[in-house]
Design an enzyme around this catalytic site. Structure first.
Site, PDB file in Angstrom:
ATOM      1  N   HIS A  75      24.383  18.652  38.697  1.00 57.56           N
ATOM      2  CA  HIS A  75      23.637  18.690  37.380  1.00 57.56           C
ATOM      3  C   HIS A  75      24.237  17.622  36.559  1.00 57.56           C
ATOM      4  CE1 HIS A  75      21.590  22.634  36.794  1.00 57.56           C
ATOM      5  NE2 HIS A  75      21.707  22.463  38.159  1.00 57.56           N
ATOM      6  N   TYR A 203      22.405  27.216  26.992  1.00 55.07           N
ATOM      7  CA  TYR A 203      23.571  27.933  26.350  1.00 55.07           C
ATOM      8  C   TYR A 203      22.886  28.124  24.871  1.00 55.07           C
ATOM      9  CZ  TYR A 203      27.278  26.671  29.506  1.00 55.07           C
ATOM     10  OH  TYR A 203      28.222  26.400  30.701  1.00 55.07           O
ATOM     11  N   PRO A 295      34.237  32.971  29.250  1.00 56.59           N
ATOM     12  CA  PRO A 295      33.387  32.191  30.147  1.00 56.59           C
ATOM     13  C   PRO A 295      32.341  30.971  29.719  1.00 56.59           C
ATOM     14  CG  PRO A 295      32.403  34.698  29.967  1.00 56.59           C
ATOM     15  CD  PRO A 295      33.657  34.613  29.322  1.00 56.59           C
ATOM     16  N   LYS A 299      35.039  27.710  32.616  1.00 55.41           N
ATOM     17  CA  LYS A 299      36.338  27.006  32.900  1.00 55.41           C
ATOM     18  C   LYS A 299      37.029  27.774  33.703  1.00 55.41           C
ATOM     19  CE  LYS A 299      35.695  23.184  30.888  1.00 55.41           C
ATOM     20  NZ  LYS A 299      35.067  22.366  32.084  1.00 55.41           N
ATOM     21  N   TYR A 387      33.628  19.342  29.110  1.00 55.21           N
ATOM     22  CA  TYR A 387      32.787  20.398  30.102  1.00 55.21           C
ATOM     23  C   TYR A 387      32.912  19.841  31.534  1.00 55.21           C
ATOM     24  CZ  TYR A 387      28.774  23.329  31.612  1.00 55.21           C
ATOM     25  OH  TYR A 387      28.134  24.188  32.154  1.00 55.21           O
TER      26      TYR A 387
HETATM   27  P1  FAD Z   1      40.548  36.143  41.069  1.00 50.69           P
HETATM   28  O1  FAD Z   1      39.518  35.606  41.602  1.00 50.69           O
HETATM   29  O2  FAD Z   1      40.863  37.177  40.340  1.00 50.69           O
HETATM   30  O3  FAD Z   1      41.372  36.652  42.496  1.00 50.69           O
HETATM   31  C1  FAD Z   1      42.613  37.379  42.502  1.00 50.69           C
HETATM   32  C2  FAD Z   1      42.941  38.041  43.583  1.00 50.69           C
HETATM   33  O4  FAD Z   1      44.127  38.771  43.728  1.00 50.69           O
HETATM   34  C3  FAD Z   1      41.864  39.060  44.322  1.00 50.69           C
HETATM   35  O5  FAD Z   1      41.270  38.827  45.435  1.00 50.69           O
HETATM   36  C4  FAD Z   1      42.379  40.512  44.150  1.00 50.69           C
HETATM   37  O6  FAD Z   1      41.935  41.323  44.941  1.00 50.69           O
HETATM   38  C5  FAD Z   1      43.870  40.072  44.174  1.00 50.69           C
HETATM   39  N1  FAD Z   1      44.689  41.112  43.382  1.00 50.69           N
HETATM   40  C6  FAD Z   1      44.852  41.690  42.412  1.00 50.69           C
HETATM   41  N2  FAD Z   1      46.042  42.355  42.117  1.00 50.69           N
HETATM   42  C7  FAD Z   1      46.462  42.439  43.398  1.00 50.69           C
HETATM   43  C8  FAD Z   1      47.656  42.877  43.794  1.00 50.69           C
HETATM   44  N3  FAD Z   1      48.499  43.716  43.135  1.00 50.69           N
HETATM   45  N4  FAD Z   1      48.216  42.758  45.073  1.00 50.69           N
HETATM   46  C9  FAD Z   1      47.225  41.865  45.853  1.00 50.69           C
HETATM   47  N5  FAD Z   1      46.362  41.222  45.553  1.00 50.69           N
HETATM   48  C10 FAD Z   1      45.806  41.453  44.368  1.00 50.69           C
HETATM   49  N6  FAD Z   1      34.712  32.224  35.046  1.00 50.69           N
HETATM   50  C11 FAD Z   1      33.536  31.468  34.925  1.00 50.69           C
HETATM   51  O7  FAD Z   1      33.853  30.285  34.641  1.00 50.69           O
HETATM   52  N7  FAD Z   1      32.428  31.854  34.671  1.00 50.69           N
HETATM   53  C12 FAD Z   1      31.977  33.099  34.780  1.00 50.69           C
HETATM   54  O8  FAD Z   1      30.690  33.488  34.495  1.00 50.69           O
HETATM   55  C13 FAD Z   1      32.939  33.897  35.019  1.00 50.69           C
HETATM   56  N8  FAD Z   1      32.610  35.346  35.241  1.00 50.69           N
HETATM   57  C14 FAD Z   1      33.680  36.380  35.483  1.00 50.69           C
HETATM   58  C15 FAD Z   1      33.305  37.676  35.881  1.00 50.69           C
HETATM   59  C16 FAD Z   1      34.163  38.709  36.096  1.00 50.69           C
HETATM   60  C17 FAD Z   1      33.878  39.959  36.105  1.00 50.69           C
HETATM   61  C18 FAD Z   1      35.777  38.175  36.175  1.00 50.69           C
HETATM   62  C19 FAD Z   1      36.654  39.377  36.415  1.00 50.69           C
HETATM   63  C20 FAD Z   1      35.845  36.914  35.921  1.00 50.69           C
HETATM   64  C21 FAD Z   1      34.952  35.933  35.695  1.00 50.69           C
HETATM   65  N9  FAD Z   1      35.149  34.461  35.660  1.00 50.69           N
HETATM   66  C22 FAD Z   1      34.243  33.693  35.372  1.00 50.69           C
HETATM   67  C23 FAD Z   1      36.370  33.987  35.872  1.00 50.69           C
HETATM   68  C24 FAD Z   1      36.619  33.487  37.205  1.00 50.69           C
HETATM   69  O9  FAD Z   1      36.005  34.322  38.070  1.00 50.69           O
HETATM   70  C25 FAD Z   1      38.293  33.330  37.503  1.00 50.69           C
HETATM   71  O10 FAD Z   1      38.698  32.571  36.450  1.00 50.69           O
HETATM   72  C26 FAD Z   1      38.507  33.119  38.960  1.00 50.69           C
HETATM   73  O11 FAD Z   1      38.067  34.190  39.737  1.00 50.69           O
HETATM   74  C27 FAD Z   1      40.138  33.023  38.939  1.00 50.69           C
HETATM   75  O12 FAD Z   1      40.341  32.804  40.231  1.00 50.69           O
HETATM   76  P2  FAD Z   1      41.771  33.470  40.720  1.00 50.69           P
HETATM   77  O13 FAD Z   1      41.988  33.213  42.183  1.00 50.69           O
HETATM   78  O14 FAD Z   1      42.877  33.067  39.962  1.00 50.69           O
HETATM   79  O15 FAD Z   1      41.885  35.210  40.436  1.00 50.69           O
HETATM   80  C1  DHB Z   2      27.917  30.512  34.741  1.00 58.20           C
HETATM   81  C2  DHB Z   2      28.761  30.809  34.213  1.00 58.20           C
HETATM   82  C3  DHB Z   2      29.294  30.427  32.863  1.00 58.20           C
HETATM   83  O1  DHB Z   2      30.309  31.289  32.401  1.00 58.20           O
HETATM   84  C4  DHB Z   2      28.901  29.426  32.475  1.00 58.20           C
HETATM   85  O2  DHB Z   2      29.488  28.649  31.618  1.00 58.20           O
HETATM   86  C5  DHB Z   2      27.947  28.609  33.110  1.00 58.20           C
HETATM   87  C6  DHB Z   2      27.289  29.209  34.475  1.00 58.20           C
HETATM   88  C7  DHB Z   2      26.882  31.027  36.031  1.00 58.20           C
HETATM   89  O3  DHB Z   2      27.348  32.062  36.438  1.00 58.20           O
HETATM   90  O4  DHB Z   2      26.258  30.392  36.425  1.00 58.20           O
END
Ligand code: FAD
Ligand code: DHB
Length: 394
Positions: A75, A203, A295, A299, A387
């Site tokens: 994009h 947005y 979100p 980021k 962004y």
């Molecule tokens: P995670 O993806 O959370 O991975 C952590 C892993 O650790 C998981 O697999 C979990 O099972 C494991 N874990 C947890 N506790 C334990 C434990 N005690 N022992 C062993 N393993 C464990 N970001 C955006 O930019 N846009 C979005 O739209 C967006 N939507 C989101 C919606 C939700 C519901 C959530 C929770 C987050 C969202 N985020 C979004 C944020 C983004 O998904 C996260 O920043 C990203 O997943 C971070 O990756 P990570 O690997 O650090 O953590």
């Molecule tokens: C999506 C999520 C976001 O938080 C964003 O800023 C843009 C796109 C998505 O889930 O597609």
């Protein structure tokens, strides 16, 4: 008790843990990943959707660029909408960069498949996962699986276990400082098998609340609306969701909205959170384990990838050249960038949502911010620069 050994033990098989394992493997450094969830639960989670180009390059380095480039959607801009008025942020014209729309779910599926194919041990459904002796030269991760307790001895532990994980809790309270802001609303999100309402992400700030139009493919759309934190998914029938979205994006955009039965619905709370420091002894925190951004601005995932790029560089320097300067600077290097990204996510969230406590003054400020962006290339350029993603170090 059974014991295992590896160089880096990674807690958490989300994008941060998986990518770290892959980048280390590429340089001949061994790791074992331990996650409390099953593989299918991890692969089904619907989360973020937009990758900065730096993240795209990191995934290419990890060797999983092929499907991303085949199925992902580059994009070159997105739209801001304010009570129906539109302003395009032309990323290519403003900062000569793009972003990639490719779901976090797909990134995770690709990384798990590649790690397993290369023989990496990923322990899914582990119970009672616990980092121990993290200040010693031989830290361990202990867990239980199928009734058996296992201890993995390693040189370093990477805490990639998300906001609710155990790693951050290992750091004593007199050392760990936390900073938090909880927003008084959440995002209700749906996935639907219909073409996106627009080629670009939109947005939107509307008097009734924020809305976001996003996508996963040319035939699959992802939409969000701001909702009270007390709302439950059951409060939002598909009909109610589509009516509300159409009002918030305005009649001009809504004229192209194709609605249908949603096949995923969830509510996510909005929070800003940072834990300092991101290293304690031989435990390093990465991604959501150390910080959360609201979100707006997409980021969270990108910040997790940036941490892992910084940590992998430090570990590679340690193992390949016996140089620890990057590892020593890990927490400081990450936090400098983390706070800039926290600022951007807070700014975007503040500009685009309806806050219950906002008076007429703050609402006029939001409008003035939008008008300033719409009339100023410099202001739009600053937004675009954030962004598409700040450099790893600046
Ligand atoms: P995670 O993806 O959370 O991975 C952590 C892993 O650790 C998981 O697999 C979990 O099972 C494991 N874990 C947890 N506790 C334990 C434990 N005690 N022992 C062993 N393993 C464990 N970001 C955006 O930019 N846009 C979005 O739209 C967006 N939507 C989101 C919606 C939700 C519901 C959530 C929770 C987050 C969202 N985020 C979004 C944020 C983004 O998904 C996260 O920043 C990203 O997943 C971070 O990756 P990570 O690997 O650090 O953590
Ligand atoms: C999506 C999520 C976001 O938080 C964003 O800023 C843009 C796109 C998505 O889930 O597609």
């Amino acid at each position: 008790m059974k014991s295992k050994k590896t160089q880096v033990c990674i807690i958490g098989s989300g994008p941060a843990g998986l990518l770290l394992s892959q980048l280390l493997h590429n340089e001949g450094i061994s790791s074992i990943i331990v996650d409390r969830q099953s593989r299918s639960r991890i692969e089904e989670r619907v989360r973020a959707g937009v990758l900065e180009w730096g993240s795209v390059e990191a995934l290419e380095d990890a060797g999983i660029g092929e499907r991303m480039h085949r199925e992902g959607l580059p994009h070159s801009g997105f739209d801001l909408a304010f009570d129906g008025d539109l302003h395009r942020i032309d990323l290519t014209a403003l900062v000569d960069k793009r972003v990639m729309v490719y779901g976090q779910t797909e990134v995770t599926i690709d990384l798990i498949a590649r790690r397993l194919k290369q023989g990496c041990e990923i322990i899914f459904s582990a119970e009672e996962v616990q980092p121990i002796d993290v200040k010693s030269d031989a830290p361990k991760v202990r867990y239980t699986k199928d009734g058996e307790t296992v201890e993995i001895t390693c040189d370093y532990i990477a805490g990639c276990d998300g906001f609710h994980g155990v790693s951050r809790q290992t750091i004593p309270q007199d050392i760990l400082k936390t900073f938090e802001r909880v927003y008084p609303f959440g995002w209700m999100g749906v996935l639907v098998e219909k073409p996106p309402v627009s080629d670009e992400l939109i947005y939107a700030n509307h008097q009734r609340g924020f809305a976001l139009c996003s996508m996963r493919s040319p035939t699959r759309s992802r939409y969000y609306v701001q909702c009270p934190t007390t709302d439950k998914v059951e409060d939002w029938s598909d009909a109610r969701f589509w009516d509300e979205l159409a009002v918030r994006i305005g009649p001009q955009v809504a004229a192209n909205l194709e609605t249908g039965d949603s096949f995923e619905k969830s509510i996510a709370p909005l929070r800003s959170f940072v834990a300092e420091p991101m290293r304690f002894g031989n435990l390093f925190l990465c991604g959501d384990a150390a910080h959360i951004v609201p979100p707006t601005g997409a980021k969270g995932l990108n910040l997790a990838i940036a941490d892992v790029r910084i940590l992998s560089r430090g570990l590679i320097e340690h193992y390949k050249r016996a140089q620890d300067a990057y590892l020593e600077a890990y927490s400081q290097t990450c936090l400098k960038r983390v706070w800039k990204v926290e600022r951007f996510s807070w700014y975007m969230s503040t500009m685009l949502h309806q806050f219950p406590e906002f008076s007429g003054f703050e609402k006029r400020m939001q409008r003035a911010e939008f008008d300033y962006l719409a009339g100023s290339e410099a202001a739009s350029q600053a937004l675009a620069e954030n962004y598409v993603g700040l450099p790893l170090e600046m």
